[in-house]
Design an enzyme around this catalytic site. Structure first.
Site, PDB file in Angstrom:
ATOM      1  N   THR A 137      40.319  26.158  56.615  1.00 22.99           N
ATOM      2  CA  THR A 137      40.960  26.628  55.392  1.00 22.99           C
ATOM      3  C   THR A 137      39.881  26.736  54.322  1.00 22.99           C
ATOM      4  OG1 THR A 137      42.742  26.330  53.791  1.00 22.99           O
ATOM      5  CG2 THR A 137      41.735  24.304  54.647  1.00 22.99           C
ATOM      6  N   GLU A 138      39.846  27.872  53.618  1.00 20.85           N
ATOM      7  CA  GLU A 138      38.671  28.160  52.792  1.00 20.85           C
ATOM      8  C   GLU A 138      38.538  27.234  51.588  1.00 20.85           C
ATOM      9  OE1 GLU A 138      41.137  30.265  53.490  1.00 20.85           O
ATOM     10  OE2 GLU A 138      41.607  31.615  51.823  1.00 20.85           O
ATOM     11  N   ASN A 139      39.619  26.514  51.231  1.00 22.20           N
ATOM     12  CA  ASN A 139      39.466  25.534  50.162  1.00 22.20           C
ATOM     13  C   ASN A 139      38.768  24.253  50.620  1.00 22.20           C
ATOM     14  OD1 ASN A 139      41.900  25.301  51.607  1.00 22.20           O
ATOM     15  ND2 ASN A 139      42.819  24.014  50.043  1.00 22.20           N
TER      16      ASN A 139
END
Lengths: 213, 216, 213, 216
Positions: free
Chosen positions: A43-45
């Site tokens: 997940t890019e966060n």
């Protein structure tokens, strides 16, 4: 199987054990239900090892995906900041990303973040289509009857010549140097019927296969 | 070596009209909410907000937008916040959209004494607009220049008195980048711990980047 | 006090509590003996909080300074990789660095890493003189009678216009926009004697002070 | 998800003449010595070495120089190693010296899909030689391009089977940068631990960067 899950399941067939994959919102987010064992989700966060959605006490702020949904981290999960997250993305460490699409061109240009005059942000999509080794677009073949697979995109691009596979509710199309290749169709759907719904001329694969319903 | 703990009043006094405020957090998670209270209490207006997003309407970072304190936004996505979208549409807020990975790198540059980085992200898209293309060995790259602000607002999991910080899970997100990318860095921590309670190898943001920590 | 310790002690007088400081090898490394309480030391191989040299079981590979010496980390020490280490350096987070010098010019150019034809590497020195808020050079005033403070450096530069203070065994000189200012001299040494040992013309400070012996 | 543990023979087979080998460590500390044994055992020659330094004569990284395997060195300092200095002086090894902070950033770029960074370090010195100057808002910066290698050799404190890594103290140094800056990343760890034994927040190098781990 409903068409959303059908598309997600077909897209997930591109994953293999050991792959790290990033899923966009909507249909792409359903792919984790169909991934083979040993695939890990990014997940890019800032985390690799996104597990199932969290319930009860598991629902903590500290494990939320890019869409704000709470999840359970999997064994072996790793945490990092946003710079490291996109270092992973841009440097080709993601085996695949699955994203929705508004338009795809015959060269594999993707438009999926904005309609003209309505630009609310590309988020991480431009980095993902630039970096992931395989870019898979899941979308319906047409929007209100109008083709979404075009000779050239008219909406603002997410990336140029970046798409590898297009998975729709009726067919699977690959972007190749020879053009768009029709790989699979739903049982009972003819290549001609698909062709009528897309703007560029499709190449029909010699080994055209039946797409699972 | 004295403590960097400061009262709310001391932190409120940092803010002034026209500043660029850099804020950690991602989609309402890992946001320094108590420090946003400080900005609101300061009365500072005409702010430029530098953050991944503007939260939801009147939630987390969105409270600054709701209170009419923000003139400009630099972010990767504003779509979650209907108020920001409306204010942009009516021309009351000016927005610059930056791809998320480029935004992270630009903040990192701003906090690392670097002038910018070369990326492929955004080549052939509107993200190229107004940007310099640099060729290296015949390959084309987009130059993304450094970004910095006046005050950086960071949400940490734990902080020791000299500002060594840890984070928890995806609440880390942009926070370690924000901690570097401002002239003054202020921290809000879930837990305030003693000196040396955070083992050196576990420190994510070294205290050298931190100027003030909000006292409980 | 021997002249090496005299220079180190004088250089350390520029530090204040709360400062993070990087010390070069040789005379600069002695500054930690004279720093006021509350100064923390940075070693460019990745740590803030360098303490005294280690003995016995304390001597572990994992706490070694840039010179390869084993040390004890201080309470509150933080560890980071080389990229983060130089992010700290370049971004002005170090209050000061103390380095040796081969030559300093009247504009504050520093040459301290190479003689012509003998370049074995600048290590972190170019980053340090570029980034630290105060660059303090400790060196003897002359080398075999020849001046080391010159109108222009003849050796390869470490950095241009980067030096703030020059601490020698006989005097302290500041680099200012008005030129080199003689701030302190050893008791019994005249400004004229210092001037004879340097190439550029010195400005003698109105409040010229006596340097501690 | 299968284990990345590999035998010494499998790792020895990675190396070939003419490769660029990126090596972690700093002044003989935190060096992956067992992986350097693998390079020596492979017989690979005409290597380019990309590392902070070349250790001491016939010690740590210096063993590759001593064995005559190295044609080129890219480093920030070679002075500790009298053999490297002599081989450079006699023209048998070609050396490129890079300021240490720029070397770290260049490796980071190489491993982050970035083409280079802009720095002030080295402006007005020989480090400018052959480099591009880029102006941003009228300010001059030196463009330091990305560096990458064929195989990266990393020394970690602990590694789990999928390559999540921790480091200890100043043995971290260039290792996390090396872990990203090569086509194939190989790890030697002081301790091999089980999956999930390294808590996610404590992971310094995520396993996604790691290809192989030397089995004990």
């Amino acid at each position: 199987m409903d068409i959303r899950h059908r598309m997600a399941k077909r897209a997930a067939a591109y994953f293999a054990a050991g792959d790290i994959v990033n899923l966009g919102i909507g249909v792409p987010s359903l792919c984790n239900n169909y991934a083979p064992p040993g695939v890990m989700f990014h997940t890019e966060n800032g985390l690799i090892g996104v597990g199932p959605l969290a319930e009860g006490l598991q629902r903590v702020e500290s494990f939320s995906n890019a869409n704000g949904m709470r999840f359970v981290p999997m064994p072996g999960a790793s945490v990092f900041d946003s710079a490291e997250s996109f270092a992973i993305v841009r440097s080709g460490r993601l085996a695949a990303t699955v994203l929705g699409g508004l338009q795809v061109s015959e060269k594999g240009d993707l438009a999926n973040w904005a309609r003209p005059g309505k630009m609310v942000g590309m988020g991480g999509a431009m980095d993902l289509v630039n970096g992931a080794r395989k870019v898979i677009v899941t979308m319906e073949l047409t929007a209100k009857g109008a083709p979404k697979i075009l000779k050239a995109c008219t909406y603002p691009l997410t990336g140029a010549a970046c798409v590898d596979h297009i998975v729709t509710e009726q067919c699977v199309i690959d972007v190749t140097p020879e053009g768009l290749v029709l790989r699979e169709v739903l049982d009972g759907v003819t290549p001609e019927e698909i062709q009528r719904q897309v703007e560029p001329t499709l190449v029909v694969a010699d080994d055209l296969a039946i797409m699972a319903a | 070596m004295s403590s960097k703990l400061r009262t709310k009043d001391e932190i409120v006094a940092l803010f002034a009209d026209g500043q660029t405020i850099v804020v950690g957090g991602f989609a309402n998670h890992g946001v320094p909410d108590a420090l946003i209270d400080c900005v609101l209490d300061s009365g500072a207006r005409h702010l430029t907000l530098l953050s991944n997003d503007t939260g939801d309407a009147d939630l987390t970072i969105g409270r600054l937008v709701h209170a009419g304190r923000v003139d400009k936004v630099v972010a990767s996505h504003i779509g979650m916040n209907t108020e920001t979208v409306a204010l942009v549409a009516s021309g009351k807020i000016e927005v610059t959209l930056v791809p998320q990975g480029s935004l992270a790198e630009r903040m990192r540059c701003g906090g690392a004494g670097l002038g910018g980085v070369l990326t492929k992200t955004g080549l052939g898209t509107v993200a190229e607009k107004g940007k310099t293309i640099v060729e290296v060995d015949g390959e084309r790259w987009l130059l993304e220049p450094a970004l910095r602000g006046d005050v950086g607002l960071v949400r940490a999991r734990s902080a020791d008195p000299i500002g060594n910080l840890t984070y928890r899970g995806t609440c880390r997100n942009f926070n370690p980048l924000v901690a570097r990318a401002a002239a003054v860095t202020v921290v809000e921590a879930d837990m305030l711990v003693e000196l040396d309670e955070i083992e050196g190898d576990s420190v994510v943001t070294p205290g050298v980047y931190v100027d003030m920590i909000l006292a409980k």
